[in-house]
Design a protein around this motif. Structure first.
Motif, PDB file in Angstrom:
ATOM      1  N   ARG A   1      47.499  58.052  19.012  1.00 51.23           N
ATOM      2  CA  ARG A   1      46.485  57.167  19.670  1.00 51.23           C
ATOM      3  C   ARG A   1      46.280  55.916  18.537  1.00 51.23           C
ATOM      4  O   ARG A   1      46.135  55.001  18.959  1.00 51.23           O
ATOM      5  N   HIS A   2      46.192  56.226  17.194  1.00 51.68           N
ATOM      6  CA  HIS A   2      46.158  55.135  16.243  1.00 51.68           C
ATOM      7  C   HIS A   2      47.040  54.190  16.183  1.00 51.68           C
ATOM      8  O   HIS A   2      47.062  52.900  16.290  1.00 51.68           O
ATOM      9  N   ALA A   3      48.298  54.570  16.331  1.00 52.10           N
ATOM     10  CA  ALA A   3      49.507  53.867  16.452  1.00 52.10           C
ATOM     11  C   ALA A   3      49.783  52.725  17.618  1.00 52.10           C
ATOM     12  O   ALA A   3      49.991  51.740  17.475  1.00 52.10           O
ATOM     13  N   VAL A   4      49.321  53.549  18.966  1.00 53.17           N
ATOM     14  CA  VAL A   4      49.280  52.664  20.019  1.00 53.17           C
ATOM     15  C   VAL A   4      48.150  51.674  20.058  1.00 53.17           C
ATOM     16  O   VAL A   4      48.235  50.349  20.311  1.00 53.17           O
ATOM     17  N   LEU A   5      46.824  52.147  19.627  1.00 55.65           N
ATOM     18  CA  LEU A   5      45.746  51.110  19.597  1.00 55.65           C
ATOM     19  C   LEU A   5      45.917  50.227  18.711  1.00 55.65           C
ATOM     20  O   LEU A   5      45.284  49.108  18.889  1.00 55.65           O
ATOM     21  N   THR A   6      46.709  50.209  17.675  1.00 56.15           N
ATOM     22  CA  THR A   6      46.710  49.213  16.387  1.00 56.15           C
ATOM     23  C   THR A   6      47.911  48.363  16.567  1.00 56.15           C
ATOM     24  O   THR A   6      48.086  47.622  15.571  1.00 56.15           O
ATOM     25  N   GLN A   7      48.519  48.330  17.830  1.00 58.35           N
ATOM     26  CA  GLN A   7      49.532  47.590  17.864  1.00 58.35           C
ATOM     27  C   GLN A   7      49.001  46.135  18.219  1.00 58.35           C
ATOM     28  O   GLN A   7      47.880  45.814  18.466  1.00 58.35           O
ATOM     29  N   GLN A   8      49.900  45.036  17.489  1.00 56.50           N
ATOM     30  CA  GLN A   8      49.457  43.753  17.762  1.00 56.50           C
ATOM     31  C   GLN A   8      49.594  43.328  19.122  1.00 56.50           C
ATOM     32  O   GLN A   8      50.619  43.464  19.470  1.00 56.50           O
ATOM     33  N   ARG A   9      48.558  42.375  19.826  1.00 56.27           N
ATOM     34  CA  ARG A   9      48.717  42.162  21.150  1.00 56.27           C
ATOM     35  C   ARG A   9      48.310  40.522  21.335  1.00 56.27           C
ATOM     36  O   ARG A   9      47.851  40.047  20.444  1.00 56.27           O
ATOM     37  N   ASP A  10      48.983  40.007  22.105  1.00 53.82           N
ATOM     38  CA  ASP A  10      48.938  38.551  22.628  1.00 53.82           C
ATOM     39  C   ASP A  10      47.314  38.642  23.010  1.00 53.82           C
ATOM     40  O   ASP A  10      46.924  39.168  24.053  1.00 53.82           O
ATOM     41  N   SER A  11      46.351  37.820  22.156  1.00 55.62           N
ATOM     42  CA  SER A  11      44.777  37.742  22.804  1.00 55.62           C
ATOM     43  C   SER A  11      44.676  37.039  24.007  1.00 55.62           C
ATOM     44  O   SER A  11      44.026  37.692  24.807  1.00 55.62           O
ATOM     45  N   ALA A  12      45.317  36.155  24.370  1.00 55.36           N
ATOM     46  CA  ALA A  12      45.075  35.538  25.539  1.00 55.36           C
ATOM     47  C   ALA A  12      45.421  36.200  26.758  1.00 55.36           C
ATOM     48  O   ALA A  12      44.690  36.513  27.891  1.00 55.36           O
ATOM     49  N   LYS A  13      46.678  36.889  26.564  1.00 63.42           N
ATOM     50  CA  LYS A  13      47.130  37.920  27.616  1.00 63.42           C
ATOM     51  C   LYS A  13      46.266  39.037  28.038  1.00 63.42           C
ATOM     52  O   LYS A  13      46.086  39.416  28.961  1.00 63.42           O
ATOM     53  N   LEU A  14      45.945  39.604  26.660  1.00 61.83           N
ATOM     54  CA  LEU A  14      44.919  40.859  26.455  1.00 61.83           C
ATOM     55  C   LEU A  14      43.848  40.555  27.352  1.00 61.83           C
ATOM     56  O   LEU A  14      43.341  41.257  28.349  1.00 61.83           O
TER      57      LEU A  14
END
Length: 931
Positions: free
Chosen positions: A794-807
């Motif tokens: 859960r920690h590994a998945v949630l802490t992935q870096q994401r594109d802010s605008a796309k998110l």
């Protein structure tokens, strides 16, 4: 002989009788004493003087052996010889019982159990003789394997309870398992004819009076249809009888039923057949009034026959102890399996163990009952007569004074009066008199019920109250015409309704009448529930109180009337268990349930949920618990049920397929992940459970069992079994609606997936909304290593870096899609859950913050619940303090009102003006964060 014995004046009788039998032989004081204390012992030893030496053999007297009467190595064809052996056996061993009771001062509970065991031996031997004799002529019915089908002999009453008196009649019922014609004889006959002949021979062997007397007086009147019914019935015919025609007194009779003889595989089948008739699955107060009527009839019979000084039937007698115990067994035995015993003494111990009666009450009943049973034993041993009447002749008075260690008979009288007064006091507490049997002369509530004129209720002063109640009552009475309440039900209703109206008028609870009537309307054809409310004014008061507070509770009780049982004790009703206690409590509840009885297990799970949900709702409705604690309790309850359901499903699967390699009941390699409200500790009363099932075993390994399958198949079948346990609709409804669509690949994915495959899916294939869901996910069941691994994933998945605008775009898109399908907003009404600025918007804000910023601030993904996520967001400055306060305050207010509306069935929309300020403030935060 003792000084006390000499004081009674029985010495002369002892010496005369001893000399009569043994002449000038040296006197054996104990034998002489026995001869003086019992005319029956005198008759036996006059005929068999050699048995005196046997009585003096301490080794023989210490044994509680029950040797067979006959040698069955050869068939005893001689009826006369068989009858004589049965009767001689009875004389010899009843002489031993007299020695134990009158001379050795044996404990009475041991004596009555020993007499019952000896009686079992006599009945069993007589039955075997009767069966073999009949079989020799016409063969016997046989099962599929060619084994003779036995007849089931039911010992009833004290014989069934292993509490037989010295001179009792025995009550028997005969049945047979299958209707199969005989084979192996000269001519085949129908099974009914065969078993009837066996029964007739058996009765004659025991009941017929010969030169040696009789073994027992046999009473067959307890059988279906009584004297007019067939002597023997098949199981199927008995089941039909008790289902369709069984009367209330027959429930008490069958409570004591016990199969006698060689144990048979069919005994359990009979128990299963009769149990639903005897024991109700709800707490059954109909038995109280029935017992009162039975007691009243017995009291009339005592008066009619002039039975005075009767220690069985008189006030405070043996029968009253039996009534108390049987009443409590029948009231609660359907739910408390240890009470399903024919033994009064065992039932008493269980009543104390289950905290149904306090220890001092149990001790009072136990000790005084045994005193009366000992006296009864003495009275009957004097002359082998079935009597419970205290003596009126000098000799028997002297005997009883000596045996009870009293100086004179006045001492006996005082002692027994005290004993019977103790029993009578407890009887009055349990059975008592009908509540409010003598109503006030001016009973306006009874008049209101009979006439429908609510205005006659002087305590209810408000005109709107009159109008509403009058309308509700008229509608209820009109609906009764379509219900099948029966004569008994109508009688109780006519007593209950005035009590209800009186209580309502006292408390002036205007909205409660319609809701309470809704409950009564559901149970009006089930008299036991009407009895419960009538017999327990406290339960009626609690029902009114809760119905006034909550429409949901009223409907919940109407839907599951078994919950009425919980209203009896207000001290526990408003006290939910500690959060940590639900799992241990459910384990305790299942200790008394057969692991093979799937139906009972499913009912027990549902009843556990409903009972504890009611307690939470009661505490919620009356302000004992705040909203956060309510959800905590509902979540802890769900987790306990999940854990127990997994254990049950595991047991079923392992029995069929064996366990996966290396797996045990403690280390299953199986875990349950909860999403949504269950994951976020925010369950409500009608919440579904969003669950995903995972395991950590090699899918290609196999189970260790006769019907081995792959571990992958095993865990899938385990998950399917869980779905069945939860979603199947039983008499008590569904357990929870289980939703497993959040599993990898949704409905097309595997029901149970390897934990590493779950990780791979989350990293490579999951959509943004699935990661949003993972924010509110936590493992609620699994081994420590699986908890640790899931938290890592859960920690590994949630802490992935994401594109802010796309998110932000994908979160907005998903929110708008939900709103289009689910929103109930309009210009005047605000949807607490789906409306703009409502609960779901706050949840999406929390999820968005976690997914956007956990790469930089991993502490954001520590918790799965919204409140703590928002507190973490403030701690890392993703929102300021005023925004945190706004979102948390709005979320709590929305949830509080949502729960209130749920309890009162008001839907999830409210007046927009009431929450408009909160909604606007939430929307402002949404706009700042997501645009």
């Amino acid at each position: 002989m003792s000084e006390l014995f000499a004081q009674t004046g029985l010495n002369t009788l002892a010496q005369a009788r001893y000399q009569e039998i043994y002449g000038d032989a040296p006197m054996e004081p104990k034998i002489a004493q026995l001869l003086a204390l019992s005319d029956f012992a005198h008759r036996i030893l006059s005929r068999f003087p050699e048995w005196g030496a046997w009585l003096l053999d301490e080794t023989q007297m210490q044994k509680r052996d029950c040797p067979d009467v006959f040698d069955f190595s050869s068939v005893l064809a001689d009826e006369k010889q068989a009858f004589a052996q049965l009767r001689h056996y009875r004389l010899k061993y009843w002489l031993k019982v007299m020695w134990l009771d009158l001379i050795a001062d044996n404990e009475i509970d041991d004596s009555i159990e020993y007499i019952s065991a000896l009686s079992d031996t006599l009945i069993s031997n007589a039955y075997q003789w009767a069966y073999l004799s009949t079989e020799a002529q016409s063969g016997s019915p046989k099962d599929e394997a060619g084994n003779p089908l036995p007849m089931t002999i039911l010992g009833m009453g004290k014989l069934g309870g292993k509490e037989l008196n010295f001179s009792s009649d025995i009550d028997l019922i005969f049945a047979y398992p299958r209707s199969i014609a005989t084979s192996g004889g000269r001519r085949s006959i129908e099974s009914q004819v065969f078993y009837t002949r066996v029964a007739q021979k058996l009765i004659a062997a025991l009941n017929q009076v010969t030169i040696d007397g009789q073994v027992f007086r046999v009473d067959m009147r307890l059988r279906p249809f009584g004297d007019s019914g067939p002597l023997v019935m098949s199981y199927a015919a008995m089941e039909d009888y008790y289902q369709d025609q069984g009367r209330e007194w027959e429930r008490y009779a069958m409570l004591k039923a016990r199969p006698i003889g060689e144990p048979s595989v069919y005994w359990q089948e009979f128990y299963e057949l009769i149990r639903p008739f005897v024991y109700r699955r709800y707490i059954d107060f109909s038995v109280i009034d029935s017992l009162r009527k039975m007691k009243h009839m017995i009291a009339q019979e005592v008066r009619r026959k002039g039975l005075t000084n009767n220690i069985k039937l008189g006030a405070g007698g043996i029968r009253e102890v039996e009534f108390i115990v049987q009443a409590l067994q029948l009231i609660r035995g359907g739910r408390e399996l240890p009470l399903q015993t024919p033994s009064l003494l065992t039932a008493l111990e269980q009543l104390e163990a289950l905290e149904i009666i306090p220890q001092e009450v149990k001790n009072t009943l136990h000790d005084n009952y045994l005193v009366l049973r000992k006296v009864e034993q003495y009275l009957q041993a004097f002359d082998d007569k079935q009597t419970q009447t205290l003596p009126d002749n000098t000799t028997d008075c002297s005997r009883l004074s000596y045996l009870l260690r009293c100086d004179d008979y006045q001492g006996v009288d005082k002692y027994l009066n005290r004993v019977m007064e103790n029993i009578r006091a407890e009887f009055s507490q349990v059975i008592g008199d009908p509540p409010e049997e003598e109503l006030e002369e001016d009973d306006s509530a009874a008049y209101a019920w009979q006439t429908g004129e609510i205005a006659q209720l002087g305590d209810c002063k408000a005109q709107p109250c009159f109008d509403r109640w009058q309308s509700d009552l008229a509608e209820f009475k009109q609906g009764l015409s379509k219900k099948q309440a029966g004569t008994r039900g109508r009688d109780i209703l006519d007593k209950l309704m005035p009590a209800l109206l009186r209580e309502l008028s006292k408390q002036n609870m205007e909205p409660a009448l319609a809701r309470v009537l809704g409950v009564i309307n559901k149970v009006v054809s089930r008299t036991a529930y009407l009895e419960l409310l009538y017999e327990n004014n406290g339960a009626l008061t609690q029902l009114i109180k809760l119905c006034c507070h909550s429409a949901w509770i009223a409907e919940h009780i109407a839907k599951y009337p078994i919950l009425l049982d919980e209203l009896i004790d207000p001290q526990t009703l408003y006290k939910p268990l500690p959060l940590s206690a639900y799992k241990s409590e459910i384990q305790q509840a299942f200790l008394r349930i057969d692991a093979q009885d799937v139906e009972m297990q499913m009912e027990a799970l549902r009843q556990f949920k409903q009972t504890h949900q009611l307690k939470v709702a009661a505490a919620d409705a009356t302000g004992v618990l705040d909203i956060m604690k309510v959800s905590d309790h509902l979540t802890a309850l769900a987790e306990a049920i999940i854990a127990k359901a997994v254990d049950i499903a595991w047991g079923h699967m392992v029995e069929r397929y064996g366990a996966p390699e290396g797996a045990t009941i403690a280390e299953k390699g199986f875990a349950v992940i909860a999403y949504g409200k269950a994951g976020g500790y925010e369950l409500g009363y009608n919440s579904d459970l969003d669950l995903v099932f995972v395991h950590n075993r090699d899918g290609e390994s196999h189970t260790v069992g006769d019907k081995s399958i792959s571990s992958r198949q095993f865990y899938m079948k385990l998950a399917q079994r869980l779905m069945h346990l939860f979603n199947t609709k039983t008499l008590s409804g569904t357990l929870y609606e289980l939703d497993t669509r959040l599993r990898p690949e949704g409905n097309s994915g595997l029901l149970a997936i390897n934990l590493e495959s779950f990780y791979q899916y989350q990293c490579e294939q999951a959509w943004t909304w699935e990661h949003q869901a993972l924010v509110r996910a936590r493992m609620v069941l699994g081994e420590e290593n699986m908890y640790t691994r899931f938290n890592e994933i859960r920690h590994a998945v949630l802490t992935q870096q994401r594109d802010s605008a796309k998110l932000a775009q994908e979160v907005r898109k998903m929110r708008e899609k939900m709103r289009q399908h689910l929103n109930q907003d309009n210009d005047h009404q605000f949807d607490l859950k789906q409306g703009i600025g409502g609960m779901t918007d706050i949840e999406f804000i929390s999820q968005y913050i976690v997914l956007k910023h956990s790469h930089t601030y991993p502490q954001l993904c520590t918790y799965p619940d919204n409140i703590r996520i928002l507190e973490q967001a403030r701690a890392v400055a993703m929102i300021d303090e005023s925004e945190m306060d706004t979102l948390i305050s709005a979320y709590c207010q929305f949830r509080d009102r949502y729960h209130f509306n749920s309890l009162n069935q008001l839907g999830r929309t409210v007046e927009r003006l009431e929450f408009d300020q909160y909604a606007q403030q939430v929307s402002q935060v949404w706009q700042r964060l997501l645009g």
